[in-house]
Write an enzyme that holds these catalytic residues in place. Structure first.
Site, PDB file in Angstrom:
ATOM      1  N   HIS A 279       9.073   3.903  -3.709  1.00 51.97           N
ATOM      2  CA  HIS A 279       9.229   3.677  -2.271  1.00 51.97           C
ATOM      3  C   HIS A 279      10.339   4.565  -1.720  1.00 51.97           C
ATOM      4  O   HIS A 279      10.845   4.332  -0.621  1.00 51.97           O
ATOM      5  CB  HIS A 279       9.580   2.220  -1.985  1.00 51.97           C
ATOM      6  CG  HIS A 279       8.690   1.250  -2.681  1.00 51.97           C
ATOM      7  ND1 HIS A 279       8.987   0.743  -3.922  1.00 51.97           N
ATOM      8  CD2 HIS A 279       7.502   0.729  -2.316  1.00 51.97           C
ATOM      9  CE1 HIS A 279       8.006  -0.073  -4.295  1.00 51.97           C
ATOM     10  NE2 HIS A 279       7.091  -0.098  -3.342  1.00 51.97           N
TER      11      HIS A 279
ATOM     12  N   SER B 271       0.846  -1.196   0.000  1.00 48.44           N
ATOM     13  CA  SER B 271       0.000   0.000   0.000  1.00 48.44           C
ATOM     14  C   SER B 271       0.883   1.248   0.000  1.00 48.44           C
ATOM     15  O   SER B 271       2.100   1.168   0.128  1.00 48.44           O
ATOM     16  CB  SER B 271      -0.919  -0.013   1.213  1.00 48.44           C
ATOM     17  OG  SER B 271      -1.857  -1.066   1.072  1.00 48.44           O
ATOM     18  N   GLY B 272       0.231   2.406  -0.150  1.00 53.75           N
ATOM     19  CA  GLY B 272       0.964   3.660  -0.193  1.00 53.75           C
ATOM     20  C   GLY B 272       1.069   4.226  -1.597  1.00 53.75           C
ATOM     21  O   GLY B 272       1.630   5.305  -1.786  1.00 53.75           O
ATOM     22  N   HIS B 273       0.525   3.483  -2.577  1.00 51.86           N
ATOM     23  CA  HIS B 273       0.578   3.940  -3.967  1.00 51.86           C
ATOM     24  C   HIS B 273      -0.807   4.311  -4.488  1.00 51.86           C
ATOM     25  O   HIS B 273      -1.023   4.358  -5.692  1.00 51.86           O
ATOM     26  CB  HIS B 273       1.181   2.853  -4.855  1.00 51.86           C
ATOM     27  CG  HIS B 273       2.487   2.338  -4.376  1.00 51.86           C
ATOM     28  ND1 HIS B 273       3.572   3.166  -4.202  1.00 51.86           N
ATOM     29  CD2 HIS B 273       2.898   1.089  -4.016  1.00 51.86           C
ATOM     30  CE1 HIS B 273       4.596   2.443  -3.759  1.00 51.86           C
ATOM     31  NE2 HIS B 273       4.204   1.181  -3.626  1.00 51.86           N
TER      32      HIS B 273
ATOM     33  N   ASP C  42       7.085  -8.972  -4.083  1.00 52.68           N
ATOM     34  CA  ASP C  42       5.846  -9.203  -4.837  1.00 52.68           C
ATOM     35  C   ASP C  42       6.005 -10.407  -5.763  1.00 52.68           C
ATOM     36  O   ASP C  42       5.125 -11.273  -5.832  1.00 52.68           O
ATOM     37  CB  ASP C  42       5.494  -7.967  -5.680  1.00 52.68           C
ATOM     38  CG  ASP C  42       5.162  -6.752  -4.833  1.00 52.68           C
ATOM     39  OD1 ASP C  42       3.976  -6.448  -4.676  1.00 52.68           O
ATOM     40  OD2 ASP C  42       6.088  -6.119  -4.307  1.00 52.68           O
TER      41      ASP C  42
END
Lengths: 328, 328
Positions: A214, A53-55, A108
């Site tokens: 990131h 997450s964070g995107h 991933d």
């Protein structure tokens, strides 16, 4: 750390609960394991993506008609786990198989690979690696996958809606990935909620050219420069990679990394478009906004996709998701 | 100052040129005086808005089917001039008259008033003042007009498409304005390009509750707090103003001020929605994103609009603009 959060531990769920409530017509949020699925089911190849997450809005914001069928959100900047991917596949597979669209980060890749092996349903995987800034990086071997992923999800999503089979969807995803190149720049770091401090420190007059989503290091630190010279450097790297023939039509995506206002993104778009046309390329499709962010990083990325008649038609096809919508 | 600009003097035109190129299917950019108009013309009351730049996508991002017919952008945080408004009216009036939608700032009011007096075409004006934070402010007498303006433009835009006359459009705008209340909070100041330094200074652990969209002071400075307690304070002020009856349906807009990522906006939405439902209100429509910004200010605002069957139907009606699109 000044962020709109309650606690770092509840940040992800609080945000996802808000997203799912605001878009209850489009998505369903499943818990244990954490998966978001498309509300309207259709008999077709299912497209699944996911990642740390964070995107946002990547990937949940692209669930819906003409794009994804499910998304697996990991913790911030952390891969989701194989059980999320398996649950997602089982929830959305209609018998036509599942295509995993995976950004090229080691965690991933490993977890999606594990899920693919454990799945009994037919599936395939495509790895997106559109970031031309650097070979190998903090979290990956090879090029990183960044904002070009949105273009893969849109184009392959449109193809899947036509009833194309799994192998054709996989081949199209590979094809789009081969015609994509991206590069980003940061003006200010993001702060991971659980860390509470900036991921990297940039002096007040410096920028990071080629930054990852990131906060991974890019190609170099540079003194702050004009928008047009920043754009020239990003486009130079992108065009050196894509080597487009003169006259080719391109899709130009100017993507905000989280804390850059849309007025500045349009300004970057203006410089990028003018420079591309000066080089004999035609910007026939465009997208400007925050589509693949890095929390509250100030910065932007540029993505080019070389178009063809087929790709343009798939790009133009109707889409109805939280973050991208036209034609419906 | 780290911004994506070439020079402060060219910032506005560079950004507008990018916007007009990216949305050439929707808008036409006119120079001398600076006006953006809707490409597709229709015989109906024309809606025109405008104001200082720096609040993008407001207003140009809302030009198109179901919303505005023209927008007049001023320099950053500076009112447009009467000649812009007159040119806009002459460009888009089809004989049904022109409604000016004006945020309540002294400069905007004065200039729109002057334009209205000089215009030969029939026209009316509505003043939007949804910000409940403070009475009177740096740039205005009375309450400020902020993100609720988007809701007025959407609802009255839908009404105008039905062929409603000028007076009915004006009355609807007044009606929506009377059912709107907003309040914002800043975590970090913006920087006006021509100034080059922050508009105000906030210590690392403080926030400005009730901030204006030009960085005007709010109600108080507060230590950084949890998202839910910030939301409680904003909603408290909004509900004290609106005094909704229990059970009423509301539209909840969580608006980013420029540098706040959408994941945090969804988190605020989650807290706001839960708190409203606990008070017996039903969030039946929602909007989450950057719609009325303050350059790269970190922060957000909450807007509530009390709905009725009629307002809900107008909100749901098709809209096709750069920043808001559904149903077409």
């Amino acid at each position: 750390m000044k962020k709109f959060i309650n606690t770092p531990a509840t940040y992800l769920m609080d945000s996802l609960n808000g997203f799912a409530a605001a878009h209850a017509d489009l998505v369903t949020l499943h818990l244990e394991p954490l998966v978001l699925t498309r509300r309207e089911r259709q008999s077709k190849v299912a497209l699944i993506s996911g990642g740390g997450s964070g995107h946002e809005p990547l990937h949940a914001g692209f669930i819906g008609h003409g794009m994804l069928d499910a998304a697996c959100p990991g913790q911030v900047f952390t891969s989701p786990t194989p059980d999320q991917m398996i649950a997602a596949a089982e929830l959305v597979d209609t018998g036509a198989g599942v295509l995993f669209i995976v950004k090229n980060y080691s965690g991933d890749k490993m977890n999606f690979e594990m899920a693919a092996e454990m799945l009994s349903t037919s599936n395939a995987t495509v790895i997106i690696n559109d970031d031309v800034a650097v070979e190998n990086s903090s979290f990956t071997t090879g090029r990183r996958g960044v904002a070009g992923t949105v273009i893969v999800e849109k184009i392959v999503g449109a193809l899947a809606e036509t009833g194309a089979n799994l192998e054709d969807c996989r081949l199209m995803a590979e094809h789009v990935n081969s015609r994509l190149a991206s590069m980003g720049v940061a003006l200010k770091s993001c702060i991971v909620p659980a860390a509470g401090t900036p991921t990297f420190n940039l002096p007040d007059d410096e920028i990071e050219i080629g930054v990852g989503i990131h906060g991974e290091p890019g190609r170099r630190r540079s003194p702050m420069a004009s928008a047009s010279s920043i754009v020239a450097e990003l486009l130079g790297a992108i065009l050196a990679d894509l080597k487009p023939e003169a006259g080719v039509e391109v899709l130009l995506l100017v993507n905000g990394l989280g804390a850059t206002p849309v007025s500045e993104l349009y300004l970057l778009f203006n410089d990028a478009r003018c420079q591309l046309e000066q080089r004999g390329l035609r910007v026939s499709r465009s997208l400007v906004g925050n589509y693949t962010t890095a929390l509250e990083m100030a910065g932007a990325s540029i993505t080019l996709c070389l178009l063809s008649k087929e790709l343009t038609a798939l790009w133009d096809a109707p889409v109805h998701t939280a973050a991208l919508r036209w034609g419906v």
